[in-house]
Design a protein around this motif. Structure first.
Motif, mmCIF file in Angstrom:
data_model
loop_
_atom_site.group_PDB
_atom_site.id
_atom_site.type_symbol
_atom_site.label_atom_id
_atom_site.label_comp_id
_atom_site.label_asym_id
_atom_site.label_seq_id
_atom_site.Cartn_x
_atom_site.Cartn_y
_atom_site.Cartn_z
ATOM 1 N N TRP A 17 0.860 -1.230 0.084
ATOM 2 C CA TRP A 17 -0.038 -0.126 0.030
ATOM 3 C C TRP A 17 0.826 1.245 -0.126
ATOM 4 O O TRP A 17 0.458 2.410 -0.080
ATOM 5 N N ALA A 18 2.180 1.126 -0.092
ATOM 6 C CA ALA A 18 3.036 2.302 0.060
ATOM 7 C C ALA A 18 2.899 3.262 -1.273
ATOM 8 O O ALA A 18 3.184 2.595 -2.336
ATOM 9 N N GLU A 19 2.617 4.402 -0.851
ATOM 10 C CA GLU A 19 2.217 5.430 -1.984
ATOM 11 C C GLU A 19 3.558 6.125 -2.419
ATOM 12 O O GLU A 19 3.898 6.391 -3.461
ATOM 13 N N TYR A 20 4.804 6.025 -1.612
ATOM 14 C CA TYR A 20 6.032 6.706 -1.956
ATOM 15 C C TYR A 20 6.920 5.713 -1.992
ATOM 16 O O TYR A 20 7.302 4.929 -1.203
ATOM 17 N N LYS A 21 7.595 5.564 -3.260
ATOM 18 C CA LYS A 21 8.671 4.576 -3.436
ATOM 19 C C LYS A 21 9.737 5.355 -4.258
ATOM 20 O O LYS A 21 9.710 6.230 -4.869
ATOM 21 N N SER A 22 10.989 4.685 -4.108
ATOM 22 C CA SER A 22 12.040 5.145 -5.019
ATOM 23 C C SER A 22 13.113 3.988 -5.210
ATOM 24 O O SER A 22 13.045 2.998 -4.359
ATOM 25 N N SER A 23 13.876 4.086 -6.015
ATOM 26 C CA SER A 23 14.826 2.803 -6.480
ATOM 27 C C SER A 23 16.316 3.380 -5.922
ATOM 28 O O SER A 23 16.774 4.472 -6.406
ATOM 29 N N ALA A 24 17.047 2.436 -5.484
ATOM 30 C CA ALA A 24 18.308 2.611 -5.112
ATOM 31 C C ALA A 24 18.994 1.376 -4.754
ATOM 32 O O ALA A 24 18.271 0.488 -3.960
ATOM 33 N N ALA A 25 20.623 1.220 -5.029
ATOM 34 C CA ALA A 25 21.071 0.228 -4.672
ATOM 35 C C ALA A 25 20.232 -1.252 -5.279
ATOM 36 O O ALA A 25 20.281 -2.158 -4.627
ATOM 37 N N ASN A 26 19.827 -0.935 -6.399
ATOM 38 C CA ASN A 26 19.300 -2.251 -7.257
ATOM 39 C C ASN A 26 17.893 -2.842 -6.207
ATOM 40 O O ASN A 26 17.626 -3.960 -6.255
ATOM 41 N N ARG A 27 17.244 -1.857 -5.477
ATOM 42 C CA ARG A 27 16.366 -2.367 -4.721
ATOM 43 C C ARG A 27 15.117 -1.147 -4.713
ATOM 44 O O ARG A 27 15.269 -0.227 -4.981
ATOM 45 N N THR A 28 13.832 -1.671 -4.398
ATOM 46 C CA THR A 28 13.002 -0.696 -4.298
ATOM 47 C C THR A 28 12.778 -0.132 -2.734
ATOM 48 O O THR A 28 12.520 -1.119 -1.777
ATOM 49 N N LEU A 29 12.664 1.011 -2.573
ATOM 50 C CA LEU A 29 12.677 1.479 -0.986
ATOM 51 C C LEU A 29 11.116 2.129 -0.971
ATOM 52 O O LEU A 29 10.670 2.617 -1.752
ATOM 53 N N TYR A 30 10.651 1.747 0.143
ATOM 54 C CA TYR A 30 9.388 2.381 0.520
ATOM 55 C C TYR A 30 9.365 3.505 1.652
ATOM 56 O O TYR A 30 10.172 3.368 2.606
ATOM 57 N N PHE A 31 8.541 4.555 1.552
ATOM 58 C CA PHE A 31 8.619 5.620 2.441
ATOM 59 C C PHE A 31 7.282 5.709 2.952
ATOM 60 O O PHE A 31 6.186 5.743 2.436
ATOM 61 N N CYS A 32 7.136 6.222 4.304
ATOM 62 C CA CYS A 32 5.686 6.591 4.987
ATOM 63 C C CYS A 32 5.176 7.871 4.567
ATOM 64 O O CYS A 32 3.967 8.252 4.527
ATOM 65 N N SER A 33 6.097 8.801 3.988
ATOM 66 C CA SER A 33 5.447 10.174 3.487
ATOM 67 C C SER A 33 6.517 10.746 2.290
ATOM 68 O O SER A 33 7.508 10.262 2.050
ATOM 69 N N ALA A 34 6.026 11.699 1.748
ATOM 70 C CA ALA A 34 6.585 12.463 0.601
ATOM 71 C C ALA A 34 7.685 13.252 1.253
ATOM 72 O O ALA A 34 8.814 13.033 0.543
ATOM 73 N N GLU A 35 8.005 13.633 2.495
ATOM 74 C CA GLU A 35 8.757 14.182 3.129
ATOM 75 C C GLU A 35 9.924 13.126 3.114
ATOM 76 O O GLU A 35 11.141 13.579 3.055
ATOM 77 N N CYS A 36 9.828 11.865 3.700
ATOM 78 C CA CYS A 36 10.774 11.061 3.751
ATOM 79 C C CYS A 36 11.436 10.651 2.550
ATOM 80 O O CYS A 36 12.532 10.617 2.360
ATOM 81 N N LYS A 37 10.756 10.617 1.499
ATOM 82 C CA LYS A 37 11.074 10.226 0.250
ATOM 83 C C LYS A 37 12.002 11.277 -0.532
ATOM 84 O O LYS A 37 12.977 11.186 -1.000
ATOM 85 N N ASN A 38 11.683 12.568 -0.241
ATOM 86 C CA ASN A 38 12.400 13.633 -0.654
ATOM 87 C C ASN A 38 13.502 13.862 0.044
ATOM 88 O O ASN A 38 14.693 14.063 -0.485
ATOM 89 N N ARG A 39 13.642 13.620 1.471
ATOM 90 C CA ARG A 39 14.798 13.867 2.284
ATOM 91 C C ARG A 39 15.692 12.751 1.670
ATOM 92 O O ARG A 39 16.910 12.987 1.604
ATOM 93 N N PHE A 40 15.234 11.425 1.437
ATOM 94 C CA PHE A 40 16.113 10.287 0.970
ATOM 95 C C PHE A 40 16.726 10.799 -0.529
ATOM 96 O O PHE A 40 17.888 10.436 -0.816
ATOM 97 N N GLU A 41 15.837 11.242 -1.431
ATOM 98 C CA GLU A 41 16.492 11.408 -2.755
ATOM 99 C C GLU A 41 17.435 12.655 -2.646
ATOM 100 O O GLU A 41 17.896 12.670 -3.531
#
Length: 64
Positions: A17-41
């Motif tokens: 159900w994760a709305e926020y995702k990103s790919s890094a290190a050959n993996r899909t990472l999941y985030f609880c919020s847009a803020e966490c995803k943006n901080r990661f990116e």
């Protein structure tokens, strides 16, 4: 439930159900919020390693 840990804040996130995702290190990472995803990116290496150890890989191993 397929739970994983948000690499930024540590919150548990359901992969299905994760709305926020990103790919890094050959993996899909999941985030609880847009803020966490943006901080990661903005600084992925900060969250992919901790004390010289790859955090994402440790999380994957813990799930298996």
């Amino acid at each position: 439930m397929l739970k994983t840990q948000d690499p930024v804040c540590g919150m548990q996130v359901d992969e299905r159900w994760a709305e926020y995702k990103s790919s890094a290190a050959n993996r899909t990472l999941y985030f609880c919020s847009a803020e966490c995803k943006n901080r990661f990116e903005r600084e992925p290496q900060r969250y992919l390693t901790q004390g010289g150890r790859p955090v994402v890989e440790e999380q994957a191993q813990a799930r298996n």
